[in-house]
Write a protein that holds these residues in place. Structure first.
Motif, PDB file in Angstrom:
ATOM      1  N   LEU A 159      62.142 -36.870  86.657  1.00 42.74           N
ATOM      2  CA  LEU A 159      62.453 -37.313  85.297  1.00 42.74           C
ATOM      3  C   LEU A 159      61.655 -36.510  84.276  1.00 42.74           C
ATOM      4  N   GLY A 160      60.363 -36.290  84.565  1.00 45.94           N
ATOM      5  CA  GLY A 160      59.517 -35.523  83.648  1.00 45.94           C
ATOM      6  C   GLY A 160      59.980 -34.087  83.491  1.00 45.94           C
ATOM      7  N   LEU A 161      60.367 -33.454  84.601  1.00 46.29           N
ATOM      8  CA  LEU A 161      60.857 -32.068  84.550  1.00 46.29           C
ATOM      9  C   LEU A 161      62.149 -31.978  83.745  1.00 46.29           C
ATOM     10  N   ALA A 203      64.778 -30.361  78.706  1.00 50.31           N
ATOM     11  CA  ALA A 203      65.575 -30.691  77.516  1.00 50.31           C
ATOM     12  C   ALA A 203      64.789 -30.410  76.239  1.00 50.31           C
ATOM     13  N   ALA A 204      63.508 -30.768  76.234  1.00 44.84           N
ATOM     14  CA  ALA A 204      62.658 -30.527  75.062  1.00 44.84           C
ATOM     15  C   ALA A 204      62.462 -29.030  74.822  1.00 44.84           C
ATOM     16  N   ALA A 205      62.323 -28.263  75.900  1.00 47.38           N
ATOM     17  CA  ALA A 205      62.133 -26.809  75.778  1.00 47.38           C
ATOM     18  C   ALA A 205      63.382 -26.144  75.199  1.00 47.38           C
ATOM     19  N   GLN A 211      65.364 -24.120  67.748  1.00 49.44           N
ATOM     20  CA  GLN A 211      64.868 -24.315  66.381  1.00 49.44           C
ATOM     21  C   GLN A 211      64.334 -23.029  65.754  1.00 49.44           C
ATOM     22  N   ARG A 212      63.983 -22.026  66.581  1.00 51.41           N
ATOM     23  CA  ARG A 212      63.437 -20.773  66.082  1.00 51.41           C
ATOM     24  C   ARG A 212      64.386 -19.623  66.409  1.00 51.41           C
TER      25      ARG A 212
END
Length: 403
Positions: free
Chosen positions: A225-227, A232-234, A240-241
């Protein structure tokens, strides 16, 4: 700008709402110019509960298409721009669009042109839309421009939906497969572990593997779940950049099968947008700048900016495109013909038609190939788990019969 909540009356009766302005005095002036007699006005304190929080596009493409079609129809029927804005703000289903149209109405009543009023709603209307409005106002054909824009966004919506449906199918099936496998490993397999231990015999390799996977899943489920959340966050942060988004877009375009589909969809969007801008007499350099900002892919956007620079230096529009792998020969050949014959908008329209049809055909082919492949993969995974349980069960059954 600050937000002010007001109550008052106009010719139709009681009216209330919010307005944005730098000061309370400016807000009052705006409301008075729009024919509203203000009874009470108060500045809203912006908190996490009152601040507008949105993810992704604020107005759905289908709502925007309906709005443009209706706007064009009202103008063709002789309704003024102000009245048309009021009518559409009252009946649109999109809350964000409704709010934007109410702000535009106030600015229109102050005597500002529609394009200027709409340009202050940057979260709703993209640069392409604003510049098309300016072109329509300059040529006196605002109703035709709105119709053209509705057609443009309608085509864009159809192409987008085709790509989304093609990508969503394997994603949904993969999610279901992951859910089924997780359920079997966490809930079903552990119920047989004690039975196999009591049996005491040597378990088959496949059963040992599945039991090991089950135990690992139960102990370290939070790692998976953490990975997933980290990945997804990465991806979100990369988008965004501009610098990181370029590499992400490059990776997506280079993907086997899916990359080709995304490339065709982006090229269809690029050529359709350029065609719409050129057909509405938007200057070519300005059109290239707009397309570079709205095309949605940094790899393609960089080439578009290079093409713009090439034009400014007096060279051909297609020179950078010829050197880049993301632009097939069809693109620069058709653009070159359009430049030579003075029919660039028509040529780009034909290229857009071609790639839109290619996207449609590619998505149909992809779905027809992925469906049996995903079924086979899911059956193989579930079959492996079921087999790992059944094989020892048969051995237990045989041992019981022999005893």
């Amino acid at each position: 700008m600050a937000k002010f909540k007001y109550t008052g009356r106009d010719r139709k009766g009681k009216k209330s709402g919010t307005i944005t302005a730098d000061t309370k005095k400016e807000a009052l002036t705006k409301l008075q110019k729009s024919g509203i007699r203000v009874k009470e006005i108060q500045q809203q304190a912006e908190t996490i509960f009152t601040k507008d929080i949105t993810i992704g596009r604020q107005v759905k493409l289908e709502h925007l298409v309906i709005f443009l079609r209706q706007f064009a129809t009202l103008l063709q029927a002789g309704v003024t721009v102000v009245d048309a804005t009021v009518i559409l703000s009252e009946q649109t289903e999109s809350k964000a669009l409704k709010k934007a149209l109410k702000q535009i109405e106030l600015e229109l009543r102050e005597g500002r042109p529609l394009s200027e009023a709409a340009s202050h709603q940057k979260k709703i209307f993209e640069p392409l839309f604003i510049n098309m409005l300016r072109a329509g106002e300059a040529t006196g054909s605002l109703d035709e421009t709105l119709d053209d824009m509705a057609e443009h966004y309608e085509r864009q919506y159809r192409t987008k939906q085709k790509v989304v449906s093609a990508l969503m199918y394997p994603a949904v099936v993969g999610l279901i497969a992951a859910g089924v496998v997780t359920f079997l490993l966490v809930s079903v397999v552990p119920t047989f572990v004690d039975m196999f231990a009591d049996f005491g015999g040597e378990l088959p390799a496949i059963t040992k593997f599945v039991i090991g996977a089950s135990e690992w899943m139960q102990r370290y489920w939070y790692v998976i779940l953490g990975l997933f959340l980290l990945f997804a966050a990465a991806v979100w942060a990369a988008r965004q950049r501009k610098e990181t988004k370029y590499y992400l877009d490059y990776f997506l375009l280079r993907l086997p099968v899916f990359g080709s589909l995304l490339q065709k969809a982006v090229l269809a969007r690029m050529t359709r947008t350029l065609s719409s801008l050129f057909s509405n007499s938007v200057p070519i350099l300005q059109a290239m700048e707009i397309v570079g900002r709205v095309v949605g892919n940094e790899v393609i956007a960089q080439v578009i900016h290079q093409s713009k620079d090439s034009l400014e230096r007096g060279r051909s529009l297609t020179e950078p495109m010829k050197k880049h792998w993301a632009f097939p020969p069809l693109i620069h050949h058709m653009i070159s013909i359009g430049e030579e014959t003075g029919s660039l908008d028509a040529m780009l329209g034909k290229v857009a038609d071609f790639y839109e049809k290619e996207v449609e055909a590619a998505t149909d082919r992809m779905k027809s190939l992925i469906e049996p492949l995903m079924i086979v993969v899911l059956a193989a995974i579930v079959g492996t788990i079921v087999t790992s349980i059944l094989v020892p069960m048969f051995e237990i059954f045989n041992a019981v019969q022999q005893s």
